[in-house]
Design an enzyme around this catalytic site. Sequence first.
Site, short mmCIF file in Angstrom:
data_model
loop_
_atom_site.label_atom_id
_atom_site.label_comp_id
_atom_site.label_asym_id
_atom_site.label_seq_id
_atom_site.Cartn_x
_atom_site.Cartn_y
_atom_site.Cartn_z
N GLU A 201 -29.04 -62.78 -16.73
CA GLU A 201 -30.75 -62.19 -16.30
C GLU A 201 -31.52 -62.93 -17.04
O GLU A 201 -31.48 -63.53 -18.32
CB GLU A 201 -30.78 -60.76 -16.92
N GLU B 27 -26.43 -55.04 -21.14
CA GLU B 27 -27.22 -54.66 -22.19
C GLU B 27 -26.86 -53.54 -23.37
O GLU B 27 -27.68 -52.74 -23.32
CB GLU B 27 -28.66 -54.55 -21.81
C1 BGC Z 1 -32.94 -53.54 -16.48
C2 BGC Z 1 -34.16 -53.72 -15.59
C3 BGC Z 1 -35.41 -54.50 -16.24
C4 BGC Z 1 -34.83 -55.92 -16.48
C5 BGC Z 1 -36.05 -56.44 -17.14
C6 BGC Z 1 -32.48 -55.34 -16.69
O1 BGC Z 1 -31.42 -55.19 -17.60
O2 BGC Z 1 -32.01 -53.03 -16.14
O3 BGC Z 1 -34.52 -52.37 -15.33
O4 BGC Z 1 -36.38 -54.61 -14.98
O5 BGC Z 1 -33.76 -55.87 -17.33
O6 BGC Z 1 -36.49 -55.73 -17.99
#
Ligand code: BGC
Length: 370
Positions: free
Chosen positions: A307, A189
């Site tokens: 993710e 990210e």
């Molecule tokens: C972050 C996490 C977070 C998640 C959802 C991830 O990329 O590293 O800390 O909980 O995104 O927000």
Amino acid sequence: MNDRPRSRSAPFQRRLWLFSFILGFLAACQMASFKTPTAFPPPSPTQISTMTPTLLSDISSMNARLGRGVNLSALEAPNEGEWGVILQAEYFQKIAAAGFTSVRLPVRFSAHASVEPPYTISPDFLARVDWAVQQALENNLAIVIDMHHYLEMMSEPVQQKERFLALWAQIAEHYRDYPPEVMFELLNEPNQALTASLWNEIIAEALTVIRRTNPTRPMIVGPVNWNAHDSLVDLRLPQNDQYLIVTFHYYLPFPFTHQGAEWVEGSDAWLGTTWNGSAEEQQAIQADFAEVAAWAREENRPIYLGEFGAYQKADMASRQRWTNFVARQAEANGFSWSYWEFCAGFGIYDPRQHTWRTDLLQALLPTSMP
Ligand code: BGC
């Protein structure tokens, strides 16, 4: 930890490579025959066949090898355990037994390396990452080593670039003889001061460094703005690098997935937001994924949804619907995926009870239950 890894010999690595290559190929073949999900329409046979590997050396096949995965969060905390999770061998076994084919391992290398040249990564920390990698391979799981929470890269990327490249030079050298099921993700990210033009330059420089020791290693790279799907248009990748998988993260609608999230200011106001799977709600996700798929076709790059997940404060029925729908949409578009995450705030597994949250597990893997 009482089960710390020991360093492994080269012959062992070669045997492990061969072993995991064969098992990986069989697993990847098996993936092609996964059964249909329940609540939302399954991908068509043609769509599934786009995920079917022919040769593991081919990058699309390696993306198919990632298949259906889960993020194993623990090493992205400043120190393992500080955010409530310590990795256990049991986790890898259970993840594999449930039917997942990969794990993504977020790792905060930047908290375990010197801030002065040559920016040496702590050998103990690297040994801990080795242990996790070995657990994955022994359980026939592909694994993504993801450089996560390098916060200084977001606030002062120009000053940090030398260190970032030095960390990657070390990681790449360390894992150079590992099998192709061990994949690298350049940076989780990118955001803030790491603008698209700067990030594109850094990608090219980092790949030059990593390719010296890992010419064919599957490398995962995503766009700026927290890997947002609509920032893919700004991503520029070296044309001659054929071993890249492109990632994006998906948490939309954000007020649903991040309601009550302690790290998102104002998110308490979103508590109670549901996701009902209405035609309009479905179409919004389908349209976003269609944009990603169009970009991927144009650029001829495979896609990894690295993710997606809905926080524990959302109601379970909505979480289950949304998770199932997003996973099926990813598959319908030929994307591999990795749910965020295993056993913390978005978790599909209850580490205290040692049980799956079956609603969520079933949403991800509708036909496979432990
Ligand atoms: C972050 C996490 C977070 C998640 C959802 C991830 O990329 O590293 O800390 O909980 O995104 O927000």
